[in-house]
Write a protein that holds these residues in place. Structure first.
Motif, PDB file in Angstrom:
ATOM      1  N   LEU A 198      51.757  22.171  76.692  1.00  0.00           N
ATOM      2  CA  LEU A 198      50.309  21.766  76.996  1.00  0.00           C
ATOM      3  C   LEU A 198      49.425  22.742  78.335  1.00  0.00           C
ATOM      4  N   ARG A 199      50.435  22.689  79.287  1.00  0.00           N
ATOM      5  CA  ARG A 199      49.865  23.553  80.597  1.00  0.00           C
ATOM      6  C   ARG A 199      50.230  24.504  80.128  1.00  0.00           C
ATOM      7  N   GLN A 200      51.152  25.497  78.851  1.00  0.00           N
ATOM      8  CA  GLN A 200      50.720  26.792  78.181  1.00  0.00           C
ATOM      9  C   GLN A 200      49.743  26.921  77.494  1.00  0.00           C
ATOM     10  N   LEU A 253      42.292   9.674  74.869  1.00  0.00           N
ATOM     11  CA  LEU A 253      43.170   9.223  76.843  1.00  0.00           C
ATOM     12  C   LEU A 253      44.255   8.760  76.093  1.00  0.00           C
ATOM     13  N   ASN A 254      44.828   8.491  74.846  1.00  0.00           N
ATOM     14  CA  ASN A 254      46.662   7.448  74.871  1.00  0.00           C
ATOM     15  C   ASN A 254      47.039   8.690  74.072  1.00  0.00           C
ATOM     16  N   LEU A 255      46.529   9.439  73.674  1.00  0.00           N
ATOM     17  CA  LEU A 255      47.420  11.023  73.198  1.00  0.00           C
ATOM     18  C   LEU A 255      47.809  11.283  74.006  1.00  0.00           C
ATOM     19  N   ILE A 256      46.968  11.602  75.194  1.00  0.00           N
ATOM     20  CA  ILE A 256      46.793  12.431  76.569  1.00  0.00           C
ATOM     21  C   ILE A 256      48.284  12.197  77.708  1.00  0.00           C
ATOM     22  N   LEU A 284      51.555  13.584  78.068  1.00  0.00           N
ATOM     23  CA  LEU A 284      51.864  14.177  80.078  1.00  0.00           C
ATOM     24  C   LEU A 284      53.469  13.406  80.258  1.00  0.00           C
ATOM     25  N   GLU A 285      53.530  12.466  79.483  1.00  0.00           N
ATOM     26  CA  GLU A 285      54.875  11.609  79.440  1.00  0.00           C
ATOM     27  C   GLU A 285      55.982  11.919  79.086  1.00  0.00           C
ATOM     28  N   SER A 286      56.041  13.218  78.198  1.00  0.00           N
ATOM     29  CA  SER A 286      57.008  13.745  77.178  1.00  0.00           C
ATOM     30  C   SER A 286      57.238  15.121  78.351  1.00  0.00           C
ATOM     31  N   ASP A 287      57.958  15.678  76.670  1.00  0.00           N
ATOM     32  CA  ASP A 287      58.747  16.661  77.318  1.00  0.00           C
ATOM     33  C   ASP A 287      57.779  18.087  76.694  1.00  0.00           C
ATOM     34  N   GLU A 288      56.116  17.884  76.233  1.00  0.00           N
ATOM     35  CA  GLU A 288      55.412  18.484  75.472  1.00  0.00           C
ATOM     36  C   GLU A 288      54.306  18.788  76.746  1.00  0.00           C
TER      37      GLU A 288
END
Length: 50
Positions: free
Chosen positions: A17-19, A2-5, A9-13
């Protein structure tokens, strides 16, 4: 996990992740374990130089 996700989500990545999730969705249906998802995302980032 959960922390990793949340970190992603809070970063430029977030767009990466969406792609990645779109790529998984368009592939043949299969079940992935948590470690397989992380390994697949790592491979995606390596292949796309992310």
């Amino acid at each position: 996990m959960l922390n990793l996700i949340q970190d992603v989500l809070e970063s430029d990545e977030k767009s990466d992740l969406r792609q990645f999730s779109s790529q998984l969705k368009s592939a043949e249906p299969r079940y992935l374990l948590r470690n397989e998802i992380l390994a697949a995302f790592n491979e995606y980032c390596t292949n796309h130089k992310k």
